[in-house]
Design a protein around this motif. Sequence first.
Motif, mmCIF file in Angstrom:
data_model
loop_
_atom_site.group_PDB
_atom_site.id
_atom_site.type_symbol
_atom_site.label_atom_id
_atom_site.label_comp_id
_atom_site.label_asym_id
_atom_site.label_seq_id
_atom_site.Cartn_x
_atom_site.Cartn_y
_atom_site.Cartn_z
ATOM 1 N N ASN A 140 -28.031 30.982 -23.731
ATOM 2 C CA ASN A 140 -29.062 30.348 -24.652
ATOM 3 C C ASN A 140 -29.560 28.869 -24.051
ATOM 4 O OD1 ASN A 140 -26.846 28.307 -24.861
ATOM 5 N ND2 ASN A 140 -26.126 29.288 -26.593
ATOM 6 N N ARG A 141 -30.366 28.193 -25.136
ATOM 7 C CA ARG A 141 -31.106 27.065 -24.516
ATOM 8 C C ARG A 141 -29.944 25.960 -24.045
ATOM 9 N NH1 ARG A 141 -35.116 24.941 -28.711
ATOM 10 N NH2 ARG A 141 -35.218 27.038 -28.563
ATOM 11 N N GLU A 162 -19.393 32.282 -33.375
ATOM 12 C CA GLU A 162 -18.783 31.133 -32.964
ATOM 13 C C GLU A 162 -19.587 30.628 -31.780
ATOM 14 O OE1 GLU A 162 -14.596 30.292 -32.242
ATOM 15 O OE2 GLU A 162 -14.091 31.589 -33.738
ATOM 16 N N ARG A 163 -19.986 29.468 -31.720
ATOM 17 C CA ARG A 163 -20.854 29.017 -30.807
ATOM 18 C C ARG A 163 -20.076 28.890 -29.403
ATOM 19 N NH1 ARG A 163 -24.609 23.780 -31.670
ATOM 20 N NH2 ARG A 163 -25.848 24.038 -29.760
ATOM 21 N N GLU A 164 -20.713 29.440 -28.348
ATOM 22 C CA GLU A 164 -20.221 29.399 -27.068
ATOM 23 C C GLU A 164 -20.316 28.065 -26.494
ATOM 24 O OE1 GLU A 164 -19.062 31.576 -23.284
ATOM 25 O OE2 GLU A 164 -20.001 32.707 -24.972
ATOM 26 N N GLU A 165 -19.370 27.285 -25.906
ATOM 27 C CA GLU A 165 -19.299 26.081 -25.439
ATOM 28 C C GLU A 165 -19.455 26.204 -23.908
ATOM 29 O OE1 GLU A 165 -19.386 23.005 -27.073
ATOM 30 O OE2 GLU A 165 -19.193 24.321 -29.045
ATOM 31 N N PHE A 166 -20.142 25.087 -23.189
ATOM 32 C CA PHE A 166 -20.426 25.078 -21.733
ATOM 33 C C PHE A 166 -20.261 23.740 -21.362
ATOM 34 C CE2 PHE A 166 -23.480 28.285 -23.401
ATOM 35 C CZ PHE A 166 -22.984 29.491 -22.821
ATOM 36 N N THR A 167 -19.556 23.552 -20.062
ATOM 37 C CA THR A 167 -19.379 22.186 -19.811
ATOM 38 C C THR A 167 -20.082 22.086 -18.460
ATOM 39 O OG1 THR A 167 -17.363 22.660 -18.598
ATOM 40 C CG2 THR A 167 -17.057 22.131 -20.843
ATOM 41 N N ILE A 168 -20.468 20.829 -18.055
ATOM 42 C CA ILE A 168 -20.993 20.353 -16.923
ATOM 43 C C ILE A 168 -19.987 20.894 -15.700
ATOM 44 C CG2 ILE A 168 -21.901 18.650 -15.483
ATOM 45 C CD1 ILE A 168 -22.916 17.353 -18.077
ATOM 46 N N GLU A 169 -18.868 20.718 -15.884
ATOM 47 C CA GLU A 169 -17.891 20.976 -14.864
ATOM 48 C C GLU A 169 -17.844 22.467 -14.706
ATOM 49 O OE1 GLU A 169 -17.052 18.925 -17.716
ATOM 50 O OE2 GLU A 169 -17.181 17.132 -16.620
ATOM 51 N N GLU A 170 -17.744 23.032 -15.663
ATOM 52 C CA GLU A 170 -17.695 24.581 -15.292
ATOM 53 C C GLU A 170 -19.337 25.056 -14.771
ATOM 54 O OE1 GLU A 170 -15.575 26.323 -19.429
ATOM 55 O OE2 GLU A 170 -17.724 26.071 -19.389
ATOM 56 N N GLU A 226 -27.202 26.416 -22.635
ATOM 57 C CA GLU A 226 -26.646 26.831 -21.372
ATOM 58 C C GLU A 226 -27.597 26.401 -20.393
ATOM 59 O OE1 GLU A 226 -24.421 30.363 -18.803
ATOM 60 O OE2 GLU A 226 -25.370 30.877 -20.744
ATOM 61 N N VAL A 227 -28.833 26.457 -20.537
ATOM 62 C CA VAL A 227 -29.798 26.048 -19.567
ATOM 63 C C VAL A 227 -29.734 24.594 -19.237
ATOM 64 C CG1 VAL A 227 -32.279 25.826 -19.211
ATOM 65 C CG2 VAL A 227 -31.356 28.059 -19.849
ATOM 66 N N ILE A 228 -29.589 23.954 -20.437
ATOM 67 C CA ILE A 228 -29.757 22.632 -20.251
ATOM 68 C C ILE A 228 -28.577 21.846 -19.623
ATOM 69 C CG2 ILE A 228 -29.266 20.413 -21.685
ATOM 70 C CD1 ILE A 228 -31.054 21.934 -24.030
ATOM 71 N N VAL A 229 -27.256 22.584 -19.816
ATOM 72 C CA VAL A 229 -25.846 22.152 -19.228
ATOM 73 C C VAL A 229 -26.027 22.442 -17.723
ATOM 74 C CG1 VAL A 229 -23.341 22.201 -19.244
ATOM 75 C CG2 VAL A 229 -24.516 22.367 -21.371
ATOM 76 N N THR A 230 -26.688 23.783 -17.344
ATOM 77 C CA THR A 230 -26.893 23.889 -15.835
ATOM 78 C C THR A 230 -27.725 22.920 -15.210
ATOM 79 O OG1 THR A 230 -26.426 26.346 -16.505
ATOM 80 C CG2 THR A 230 -27.315 25.975 -14.666
ATOM 81 N N PHE A 231 -28.687 22.745 -15.893
ATOM 82 C CA PHE A 231 -29.528 21.589 -15.201
ATOM 83 C C PHE A 231 -28.938 20.535 -14.969
ATOM 84 C CE2 PHE A 231 -33.066 18.532 -15.568
ATOM 85 C CZ PHE A 231 -33.882 19.049 -14.347
ATOM 86 N N LEU A 232 -28.272 19.810 -16.197
ATOM 87 C CA LEU A 232 -27.592 18.555 -15.906
ATOM 88 C C LEU A 232 -26.440 18.775 -14.885
ATOM 89 C CD1 LEU A 232 -26.982 17.560 -19.588
ATOM 90 C CD2 LEU A 232 -28.568 16.719 -18.123
ATOM 91 N N ALA A 233 -25.699 19.816 -14.667
ATOM 92 C CA ALA A 233 -24.922 20.068 -13.499
ATOM 93 C C ALA A 233 -25.606 20.134 -12.337
ATOM 94 C CB ALA A 233 -24.139 21.305 -13.625
ATOM 95 N N MET A 234 -26.704 20.519 -12.153
ATOM 96 C CA MET A 234 -27.438 20.623 -10.865
ATOM 97 C C MET A 234 -27.804 19.048 -10.564
ATOM 98 S SD MET A 234 -30.959 22.378 -9.922
ATOM 99 C CE MET A 234 -31.849 21.013 -11.090
ATOM 100 N N LEU A 235 -28.553 18.402 -11.719
ATOM 101 C CA LEU A 235 -28.764 17.126 -11.349
ATOM 102 C C LEU A 235 -27.533 16.255 -10.788
ATOM 103 C CD1 LEU A 235 -31.250 16.249 -14.432
ATOM 104 C CD2 LEU A 235 -31.932 16.609 -11.897
#
Length: 93
Positions: free
Chosen positions: A38-39, A4-12, A41-50
């Motif tokens: 994975n990639r 199963e694909r792990e989901e990441f949210t900006i809020e998390e 997670e990197v994208i979601v983390t970057f969006l959270a930072m922005l």
Amino acid sequence: YRIEREEFTIEEKISHIRGTLEERSEVLFTELFRNAYNRLEVIVTFLAMLEMIKSGLLMARQMSNGTDIWLYAPGDSGSAVTGENADGISAKQ
């Protein structure tokens, strides 16, 4: 077996960044991605930072071109990182 694909949210990720900054006054930009799964997670983390920077919850400072970027809470002003006071004046003269 089913993978199963792990989901990441900006809020998390915002919560994770806030937690990191509560433990330490500043963090290197690259440290936020050190344990990325994975990639996505990197994208979601970057969006959270922005999003945090946009809303005034996070500040960023790069000392010179090509060096890493330091992230810190707005009230901290990054003085521990930069050697500067809140006005941006260097403490080393």
